[in-house]
Design an enzyme around this catalytic site. Structure first.
Site, short mmCIF file in Angstrom:
data_model
loop_
_atom_site.label_atom_id
_atom_site.label_comp_id
_atom_site.label_asym_id
_atom_site.label_seq_id
_atom_site.Cartn_x
_atom_site.Cartn_y
_atom_site.Cartn_z
N ASP A 136 0.82 -7.09 4.95
CA ASP A 136 0.17 -8.39 5.18
C ASP A 136 1.15 -9.50 5.56
O ASP A 136 0.88 -10.30 6.46
CB ASP A 136 -0.63 -8.82 3.94
N THR A 142 2.53 -21.72 20.60
CA THR A 142 1.22 -21.41 21.19
C THR A 142 0.38 -20.52 20.28
O THR A 142 0.90 -19.69 19.54
CB THR A 142 1.36 -20.73 22.58
N THR A 148 0.81 -1.22 0.00
CA THR A 148 0.00 0.00 0.00
C THR A 148 0.84 1.27 0.00
O THR A 148 0.47 2.27 -0.62
CB THR A 148 -0.89 -0.01 1.26
N SER A 184 0.86 -10.27 -0.29
CA SER A 184 0.24 -11.60 -0.26
C SER A 184 0.92 -12.52 -1.26
O SER A 184 0.80 -13.75 -1.17
CB SER A 184 -1.25 -11.51 -0.60
N ASP A 214 1.79 -7.05 -4.28
CA ASP A 214 1.03 -7.07 -3.04
C ASP A 214 1.74 -8.12 -2.19
O ASP A 214 2.12 -9.19 -2.69
CB ASP A 214 -0.41 -7.52 -3.34
N1 ASP Z 1 -2.31 -5.98 0.76
C1 ASP Z 1 -1.29 -5.01 1.06
C2 ASP Z 1 0.04 -5.75 1.09
O1 ASP Z 1 0.36 -6.37 2.05
C3 ASP Z 1 -1.57 -4.35 2.36
C4 ASP Z 1 -0.54 -3.35 2.80
O2 ASP Z 1 0.41 -3.04 2.17
O3 ASP Z 1 -0.72 -2.83 3.91
O4 ASP Z 1 0.76 -5.70 0.12
#
Ligand code: ASP
Length: 343
Positions: free
Chosen positions: A90, A278, A13, A59, A57
């Site tokens: 993320d 945990t 982001t 992810s 991104d």
């Molecule tokens: N989906 C974005 C990412 O992790 C969210 C972020 O950057 O905060 O790339």
């Protein structure tokens, strides 16, 4: 001499800008960073940037990404005093954990940061995160040694040890927490370092070494009330599986169900490594505290102490990549390699 910082832009982001016409978030050209954040010129540092292509991104982060990032830092290590990695939030805790284990004899800061709102937006948290990260990456003591020679995450006024950190809030500016380890620095009017909490090399001047061999023959098995046997069997029965992170309750407890304990015992005796982590955000595994923990220890489960799942996963897959023999993997896992657990 002017400090030299390399900003590595991987995506997320932070590097987005709202298109005034379409109002959609788009990645901005990173060469224009000083235009977007004119405050950077006031530093008097040499600031270079390197942009991943394509930017992602977070992810989409994978093992190949970790290797590219570690290699890039290695290639540029002698040219810069510190590194700031702009990364999506993320999976930032995974990447920071991985890099902490991949980089050996690190003497310069590698600071991951990002933002919850794009840097091009009025209320962005990205500018402060970026500016403070650069300052932290450039900070040196009177002898010219980096003040925080660690892989860290900087977010919303706090500098954390990367491999102790988890993303815990999807919306709030304070997106990260490090519940089992103190923050390394608090950034207010002054930057207050917790020197005692920072890891320093025993001897300065060693060259950086990197580890890039991963083995992802791993899985996570999360316990929950009502656990069914097929689910457990399908995970523990994965072909070629070498290690499992067992996410347990509280201080490392599991339901005392015969088929579960017997299956774990059986798979461990066949050579599967099972690590107890945990599900709690704070506190440590102690398999001696309750009978429901002791049954796991007796079955051969290894304590992860107060390690995060992100750290346990990246640590074990690097160790599996490095060592062939289980006894070596286990011996190394039990060592506190980069301050990832309190033991
Ligand atoms: N989906 C974005 C990412 O992790 C969210 C972020 O950057 O905060 O790339």
């Amino acid at each position: 001499m002017k400090s030299k910082i390399l900003i590595i832009y991987t995506g997320g982001t932070i590097g987005m800008k709202q298109d005034p016409e379409t109002l959609l978030l788009k990645p901005f050209n990173f060469k224009q960073i000083t235009e977007e954040v004119p405050e950077l010129k006031k530093f008097g540092y040499t600031i270079d940037s390197y942009s991943f292509n394509p930017i992602i991104d977070s992810s989409d982060v994978d093992l190949h990404f970790f290797i590219t990032l570690a290699t890039l830092i290695k290639e540029n290590y002698d040219k810069y005093d510190g590194f700031v990695v702009l990364h999506g939030t993320d999976t930032m805790a995974y990447s920071a954990s991985a890099l902490s284990f991949m980089l050996d004899d690190l003497e310069k800061p590698v600071i991951f940061t990002g933002s919850q709102l794009p840097i091009g937006m009025l209320r962005t948290d990205g500018k402060e995160n970026l500016i403070s990260s650069i300052e932290l990456a450039a900070a040196k003591d009177d002898l010219g040694h980096s003040i925080v020679p660690e892989v860290c995450i900087y977010f919303e006024s706090q500098l954390y040890r990367g491999n102790r950190t988890r993303k815990y809030n999807a919306e709030n500016f304070r997106a990260f927490r490090s519940d089992n380890y103190p923050v390394l620095a608090d950034v207010g009017i002054h930057i207050k370092y917790d020197y005692a909490a920072i890891n320093y090399p025993t001897k300065w001047g060693k060259p950086l070494r990197i580890h890039t061999k991963f083995d992802n023959s791993i899985a996570i098995l999360k316990l929950f009330p009502g656990l069914n046997k097929d689910y457990v069997d399908s995970i523990l029965g994965i072909k070629g599986l070498r290690a499992v992170i067992l996410e347990t309750y509280g201080t490392g407890n599991a339901p005392n169900i015969d088929w579960l304990i017997n299956t774990l015992h059986q798979r461990i005796s066949e050579g599967l490594i099972v690590i107890n982590v945990t599900q709690c955000y704070a506190g440590s595994v102690d398999m001696k505290a309750y009978a429901n923990g002791a049954i796991l220890e007796e079955a051969g489960v290894i304590s992860g102490y107060d390690i995060t799942t992100e750290s346990a996963l990246t640590k074990i897959s690097l160790l599996l990549g490095e060592y062939h023999r289980n006894s070596d993997v286990i011996k190394e896992f039990k060592k506190n390699l980069k301050g990832e657990f309190s033991k």
